[in-house]
Design a protein around this motif. Sequence first.
Motif: not given
Length: 284
Positions: A249-259
């Motif tokens: 559950g650690k938040p991400l700034d930009n999930y789509a970018f990381d993926l």
Amino acid sequence: MTGILTGTLIIAWRDIKKWIGRRGVFVVSIITPLIWIAFFGKSMNIQGLLTTGVEGNLPPHLKSVVEEVFKQALKNTFGAEDYFTFFSAGMLAVFVLFQSMFSGVSVIFDKRLGYMDRLLITPTPRPSIFLGKVGATLVRVTVLEALLLATAIGLGMHLKPDISAWDLVAAWLIIMLLTAGLSAAYTTLSFYAENQEVIFAVGNLVNLPLMFTSSAIFPVEQMPSWLQAIAKVNPVTYASDLVRYHLVGKPLDNYAFDLAVLAAVSIGLFVLGMALSIRWMNNR
């Protein structure tokens, strides 16, 4: 297309049977992830390191307050209940590095024993040989990662309270994406290498830097600026963060970018690896 699929399944099944059939190798590969989590993970007791020596100088009624302060500080720093939870999620990505390295070893032995030469004179499609080797690695990693996760949970890894079946599937898909790219790279290297020492030498040269310059062991935000720059182009960083998002559950700034970054690197390695591997096979 049917021929490629059939050939891929046959070659992958052969490698899986070899893995299971060699009891020593099978047992060691099963035990290894357990040792990683049980010994390496639990030895890094950051909370105990911080509180030891501090609590001893405090009145008893303040110890619980100090423990809570340190606990909140750790959560703010690592985005997890404790460091072991942060570390365990990262190790799910790091473990792929070393298992992918071993994916190329079977190619080396097939070449040395003459099996590869015999295989290349059969009608087996060239892509099937490459895909079968990578596919077998995906199966092995799936089994070992499940054991790694189960062990981590048993030792105190805290999954996020609202975790769903989709989170588990998504974490698995992320691990498979990283595995496909890295195992493709090592498999390709094995086609061109003459012995397994080359694979292990490259693995030692590449894997440890990839591990230590990623967010698998330590948050990128806490690194020196020059190391942050390296971590931000490291695919293990993105895989670790994505796995933590789904499991911890650690938040991400930009999930789509990381993926997107992880997918671009992994797919690029996979496509390039297949092209170079087929080129080697066609030139034999």
